[in-house]
Design a protein around this motif. Structure first.
Motif, PDB file in Angstrom:
ATOM      1  N   GLU A   1       9.472   6.803   1.341  1.00 32.06           N
ATOM      2  CA  GLU A   1       8.491   5.935   1.121  1.00 32.06           C
ATOM      3  C   GLU A   1       7.511   6.175   2.186  1.00 32.06           C
ATOM      4  O   GLU A   1       7.662   6.251   3.296  1.00 32.06           O
ATOM      5  CB  GLU A   1       8.874   4.279   1.249  1.00 32.06           C
ATOM      6  CG  GLU A   1       9.808   4.165   0.050  1.00 32.06           C
ATOM      7  CD  GLU A   1       9.993   2.588   0.013  1.00 32.06           C
ATOM      8  OE1 GLU A   1      10.597   1.974  -0.964  1.00 32.06           O
ATOM      9  OE2 GLU A   1       9.545   1.856   1.076  1.00 32.06           O
ATOM     10  N   ASP A   2       6.251   6.513   1.644  1.00 35.93           N
ATOM     11  CA  ASP A   2       5.224   6.915   2.581  1.00 35.93           C
ATOM     12  C   ASP A   2       3.896   6.196   2.105  1.00 35.93           C
ATOM     13  O   ASP A   2       3.545   6.488   1.181  1.00 35.93           O
ATOM     14  CB  ASP A   2       4.899   8.408   2.516  1.00 35.93           C
ATOM     15  CG  ASP A   2       5.925   9.192   3.097  1.00 35.93           C
ATOM     16  OD1 ASP A   2       6.439   8.708   4.133  1.00 35.93           O
ATOM     17  OD2 ASP A   2       6.249  10.332   2.534  1.00 35.93           O
ATOM     18  N   PRO A   3       3.585   5.174   2.840  1.00 32.86           N
ATOM     19  CA  PRO A   3       2.147   4.388   2.539  1.00 32.86           C
ATOM     20  C   PRO A   3       0.902   5.550   2.827  1.00 32.86           C
ATOM     21  O   PRO A   3       0.894   6.207   3.482  1.00 32.86           O
ATOM     22  CB  PRO A   3       2.206   3.032   3.386  1.00 32.86           C
ATOM     23  CG  PRO A   3       3.007   3.716   4.706  1.00 32.86           C
ATOM     24  CD  PRO A   3       4.015   4.544   4.192  1.00 32.86           C
ATOM     25  N   SER A   4      -0.057   5.057   1.762  1.00 35.99           N
ATOM     26  CA  SER A   4      -1.126   6.072   1.807  1.00 35.99           C
ATOM     27  C   SER A   4      -2.172   5.341   2.703  1.00 35.99           C
ATOM     28  O   SER A   4      -1.912   4.479   3.638  1.00 35.99           O
ATOM     29  CB  SER A   4      -1.690   5.747   0.520  1.00 35.99           C
ATOM     30  OG  SER A   4      -2.319   4.651   0.223  1.00 35.99           O
ATOM     31  N   SER A   7      -5.542   0.924   1.795  1.00 32.82           N
ATOM     32  CA  SER A   7      -4.766  -0.234   1.816  1.00 32.82           C
ATOM     33  C   SER A   7      -5.770  -1.301   1.041  1.00 32.82           C
ATOM     34  O   SER A   7      -6.756  -1.770   1.787  1.00 32.82           O
ATOM     35  CB  SER A   7      -4.060  -0.809   2.457  1.00 32.82           C
ATOM     36  OG  SER A   7      -3.673  -2.280   2.413  1.00 32.82           O
ATOM     37  N   PHE A  20       0.948   7.729  -6.285  1.00 32.38           N
ATOM     38  CA  PHE A  20       1.057   6.264  -5.773  1.00 32.38           C
ATOM     39  C   PHE A  20       1.126   5.246  -7.028  1.00 32.38           C
ATOM     40  O   PHE A  20       0.874   5.102  -7.688  1.00 32.38           O
ATOM     41  CB  PHE A  20       0.256   6.035  -4.711  1.00 32.38           C
ATOM     42  CG  PHE A  20       0.356   7.230  -3.612  1.00 32.38           C
ATOM     43  CD1 PHE A  20       1.023   6.969  -2.565  1.00 32.38           C
ATOM     44  CD2 PHE A  20      -0.462   8.484  -3.674  1.00 32.38           C
ATOM     45  CE1 PHE A  20       0.912   7.855  -1.145  1.00 32.38           C
ATOM     46  CE2 PHE A  20      -0.799   9.411  -2.787  1.00 32.38           C
ATOM     47  CZ  PHE A  20       0.364   9.144  -1.677  1.00 32.38           C
ATOM     48  N   TYR A  21       2.029   3.840  -6.227  1.00 32.35           N
ATOM     49  CA  TYR A  21       1.911   2.804  -6.921  1.00 32.35           C
ATOM     50  C   TYR A  21       1.710   1.780  -5.727  1.00 32.35           C
ATOM     51  O   TYR A  21       1.937   1.776  -4.712  1.00 32.35           O
ATOM     52  CB  TYR A  21       3.100   2.694  -7.516  1.00 32.35           C
ATOM     53  CG  TYR A  21       4.284   1.825  -6.947  1.00 32.35           C
ATOM     54  CD1 TYR A  21       4.423   0.341  -7.107  1.00 32.35           C
ATOM     55  CD2 TYR A  21       4.905   2.317  -6.025  1.00 32.35           C
ATOM     56  CE1 TYR A  21       5.260  -0.347  -6.468  1.00 32.35           C
ATOM     57  CE2 TYR A  21       6.045   1.534  -5.321  1.00 32.35           C
ATOM     58  CZ  TYR A  21       6.179   0.307  -5.558  1.00 32.35           C
ATOM     59  OH  TYR A  21       6.867  -0.581  -4.824  1.00 32.35           O
ATOM     60  N   TYR A  22       1.033   0.711  -6.329  1.00 28.07           N
ATOM     61  CA  TYR A  22       0.677  -0.395  -5.427  1.00 28.07           C
ATOM     62  C   TYR A  22       1.574  -1.595  -5.610  1.00 28.07           C
ATOM     63  O   TYR A  22       1.802  -1.996  -6.863  1.00 28.07           O
ATOM     64  CB  TYR A  22      -0.752  -0.641  -5.815  1.00 28.07           C
ATOM     65  CG  TYR A  22      -1.351  -2.100  -5.037  1.00 28.07           C
ATOM     66  CD1 TYR A  22      -1.398  -1.981  -3.657  1.00 28.07           C
ATOM     67  CD2 TYR A  22      -1.485  -3.173  -5.739  1.00 28.07           C
ATOM     68  CE1 TYR A  22      -1.923  -3.146  -3.023  1.00 28.07           C
ATOM     69  CE2 TYR A  22      -1.990  -4.293  -5.108  1.00 28.07           C
ATOM     70  CZ  TYR A  22      -1.946  -4.144  -3.811  1.00 28.07           C
ATOM     71  OH  TYR A  22      -2.384  -5.535  -3.016  1.00 28.07           O
ATOM     72  N   ARG A  28       0.319  -2.974  -0.385  1.00 29.70           N
ATOM     73  CA  ARG A  28       0.081  -1.552   0.027  1.00 29.70           C
ATOM     74  C   ARG A  28       0.617  -0.651  -0.882  1.00 29.70           C
ATOM     75  O   ARG A  28       1.258  -0.959  -2.007  1.00 29.70           O
ATOM     76  CB  ARG A  28       1.079  -1.226   1.478  1.00 29.70           C
ATOM     77  CG  ARG A  28       2.481  -1.745   1.167  1.00 29.70           C
ATOM     78  CD  ARG A  28       3.332  -1.739   2.392  1.00 29.70           C
ATOM     79  NE  ARG A  28       3.557  -0.250   2.932  1.00 29.70           N
ATOM     80  CZ  ARG A  28       4.249   0.079   4.067  1.00 29.70           C
ATOM     81  NH1 ARG A  28       4.994  -1.054   4.455  1.00 29.70           N
ATOM     82  NH2 ARG A  28       4.462   1.402   4.432  1.00 29.70           N
ATOM     83  N   TYR A  29       0.392   0.705  -0.928  1.00 32.13           N
ATOM     84  CA  TYR A  29       0.733   1.926  -1.718  1.00 32.13           C
ATOM     85  C   TYR A  29       1.880   2.474  -1.315  1.00 32.13           C
ATOM     86  O   TYR A  29       2.291   2.581   0.020  1.00 32.13           O
ATOM     87  CB  TYR A  29      -0.335   2.969  -1.912  1.00 32.13           C
ATOM     88  CG  TYR A  29      -1.669   2.335  -2.625  1.00 32.13           C
ATOM     89  CD1 TYR A  29      -1.836   2.548  -4.082  1.00 32.13           C
ATOM     90  CD2 TYR A  29      -2.748   1.867  -2.032  1.00 32.13           C
ATOM     91  CE1 TYR A  29      -2.541   2.179  -4.646  1.00 32.13           C
ATOM     92  CE2 TYR A  29      -3.921   1.862  -2.643  1.00 32.13           C
ATOM     93  CZ  TYR A  29      -3.712   1.692  -4.223  1.00 32.13           C
ATOM     94  OH  TYR A  29      -4.931   1.539  -4.939  1.00 32.13           O
ATOM     95  N   PHE A  30       2.724   2.883  -2.258  1.00 29.36           N
ATOM     96  CA  PHE A  30       4.132   3.558  -1.995  1.00 29.36           C
ATOM     97  C   PHE A  30       4.005   4.934  -2.878  1.00 29.36           C
ATOM     98  O   PHE A  30       3.472   4.810  -4.051  1.00 29.36           O
ATOM     99  CB  PHE A  30       5.023   3.042  -2.266  1.00 29.36           C
ATOM    100  CG  PHE A  30       5.432   1.684  -1.402  1.00 29.36           C
ATOM    101  CD1 PHE A  30       6.131   1.974  -0.078  1.00 29.36           C
ATOM    102  CD2 PHE A  30       4.836   0.552  -1.708  1.00 29.36           C
ATOM    103  CE1 PHE A  30       6.152   0.655   0.827  1.00 29.36           C
ATOM    104  CE2 PHE A  30       5.051  -0.583  -0.753  1.00 29.36           C
ATOM    105  CZ  PHE A  30       5.632  -0.587   0.430  1.00 29.36           C
ATOM    106  N   ARG A  31       4.491   5.995  -2.107  1.00 28.61           N
ATOM    107  CA  ARG A  31       4.448   7.248  -2.803  1.00 28.61           C
ATOM    108  C   ARG A  31       5.713   7.346  -3.950  1.00 28.61           C
ATOM    109  O   ARG A  31       6.645   7.029  -3.695  1.00 28.61           O
ATOM    110  CB  ARG A  31       4.652   8.352  -1.989  1.00 28.61           C
ATOM    111  CG  ARG A  31       4.533   9.775  -2.607  1.00 28.61           C
ATOM    112  CD  ARG A  31       4.936  10.834  -1.584  1.00 28.61           C
ATOM    113  NE  ARG A  31       4.285  10.998  -0.538  1.00 28.61           N
ATOM    114  CZ  ARG A  31       3.281  11.591  -0.305  1.00 28.61           C
ATOM    115  NH1 ARG A  31       2.657  12.147  -1.378  1.00 28.61           N
ATOM    116  NH2 ARG A  31       2.551  11.551   0.653  1.00 28.61           N
TER     117      ARG A  31
END
Length: 453
Positions: A1-4, A7, A20-22, A28-31
């Motif tokens: 998991e990498d947050p963008s 945010s 990505f999804y929020y 926060r966003y996740f890949r």
């Protein structure tokens, strides 16, 4: 998991970012990881399934607490009665709104299924349930563990208000073919037989391929009497892959049934064996005969709906098509209304339309149904003014026939999946003329009753 790197704030609407999804809870966003890896914990499908499951559990919790709200403001029994007494509501409007109130007050209760063979009850998943005209019996199609289907009849006479128990009787054999369509038939008396169509499917051992067939079985095959006294299959017709079937109750085409095949319609007299073939340009997925005239209505994969007068002889081309209607997607179910001036149809785009057959125009649409690829039936109860349909998302939805208003959405008691789409029956007299009103829902190995009183 990498947050963008970006945010959004709590109050803003999160824009979609490719890859990505929020997560609204963590803000926060996740890949998103590629979906082909079976060990991925984070894919678009898994996220969507998790969200749907959370919504289903929330709706179930609300129903158990009886927190479901009516879809119309101020709809309650005391207000309705007061308006009726003051002359502000006609008898027709009053009855319609009372039925809406009943729909919103239905509570789920599990039914106990008994069987003469204790090893049979509750061992196979329900696939299809179809009630006879009097709603005294329900014909069931159950999936067999290693492939194929088996049949049974559930007697609803024990479905009383004190105890919810039913008797289920299985037949002596099962088929290794997939059952696509079922309807009750009338030979010796109303609902004395039932008619099934099977598609081609590999044998259980996977050695040879068997052709499709249409079978006519006597209802007396399922009884509590001595198995040696039970009759066998009445007849079976070998055909190509069959998608639908219908039985004709009009005396001008007595003892006739129809099967919707790949690019053709086959009308057969079960006594004489005489056949009529009508070529079509698409697969016929849904069928129903009219009762006032010997006319057959057909819904096709191409989205076309057309009628055939079965008294005419075979003709080349499509000049024998009388009424022609068109949907934008494959038609999965049709229902001819009682006066036979209107036809209800559903398609694979989730559209449910009411057609006026006299003008060949759509007069109403019922919003909210979900379907993308499944052959899902429609259930119309004109006496109560209700339309019921189960979506591919496993939600059972109920609409008002008059104004197409969505009255209630019922979540499935089981997690949503392709093999757990509920099959339902609705009647004001389950078990016969003195039966109990309500909705029957068969899902997985369980049978539920939603009381309507």
């Amino acid at each position: 998991e990498d947050p963008s790197s970006s945010s959004p704030t709590q109050n803003s609407v999160a824009p979609e970012l490719p890859g990505f999804y929020y997560d609204p809870e963590k803000n926060r966003y996740f890949r998103l990881l590629p979906g082909h890896n079976n060990h991925n914990p984070l894919t678009k499908d898994s996220i969507q399934h998790k969200a749907m499951e959370c919504q289903r559990l929330r709706l179930l919790e609300e129903e158990e607490k009886q927190n479901q709200k009516t879809t119309r403001a101020g709809l309650n029994s005391s207000v309705l009665l007061q308006k009726r007494q003051l002359g502000l509501l006609s008898s027709t409007s009053y009855c319609r709104l009372v039925h809406e109130l009943k729909v919103n007050c239905m509570q789920r209760r599990k039914i106990e299924i008994h069987s003469p063979d204790s090893s049979v009850a509750g061992t196979n998943n329900f696939k299809i349930i179809v009630a006879d005209v009097a709603c005294e019996r329900i014909f069931t199609v159950n999936d067999v563990e290693h492939g194929g289907c088996k049949y049974g009849i559930i007697n609803l006479s024990g479905l009383g208000k004190e105890s919810l128990t039913v008797e289920m009787y299985d037949n002596l054999y099962f088929t290794n073919r997939k059952v696509n369509s079922v309807c009750w038939a009338s030979l010796t008396h109303p609902d004395s037989h039932f008619f099934l169509t099977h598609s081609s499917k590999l044998c259980l051992m996977g050695i040879a391929e068997t052709p499709g067939c249409a079978s006519l079985l006597p209802a007396s095959l399922f009884s509590s009497t001595n198995p040696g006294d039970r009759p066998g299959m009445l007849c079976s017709f070998k055909i190509s892959t069959a998608w639908s079937c219908a039985w004709c109750l009009n005396p001008q085409a007595d003892n006739c049934f129809s099967t919707g095949l790949t690019r053709r319609v086959l009308v057969t007299n079960v006594v004489t064996g005489h056949r009529q073939t009508f070529g079509t340009s698409s697969d016929v997925l849904a069928q129903q005969f009219a009762t006032q005239t010997p006319v057959l209505y057909n819904g096709c994969r191409s989205g076309e709906i057309f009628s055939i007068d079965v008294r005419q002889r075979n003709r080349k081309g499509q000049s024998w098509k009388a009424i022609r209607l068109f949907h934008g997607s494959a038609v999965t179910s049709i229902h001819l209304m009682e006066a036979e001036h209107y036809l209800m149809a559903a398609d694979m785009a989730g559209k449910i339309k009411l057609w006026d057959l006299r003008t060949a125009k759509c007069v109403k649409q019922y919003q909210g149904h979900h379907n993308e690829y499944a052959l899902l039936p429609l259930h119309v109860n004109e006496e109560e003014g209700l339309l019921i349909a189960v979506g591919q998302d496993c939600y059972t939805r109920i609409w008002s026939l008059q104004d197409a208003h969505l009255l209630r959405t019922i979540p499935s008691p089981h997690p949503s999946s392709k093999d757990a789409i509920p099959s339902v029956v609705f009647s004001s007299r389950l078990g016969g003329s003195r039966g109990v009103p309500g909705l029957l829902m068969a899902v997985k190995q369980d049978l539920y009753h939603f009381s309507y009183n």
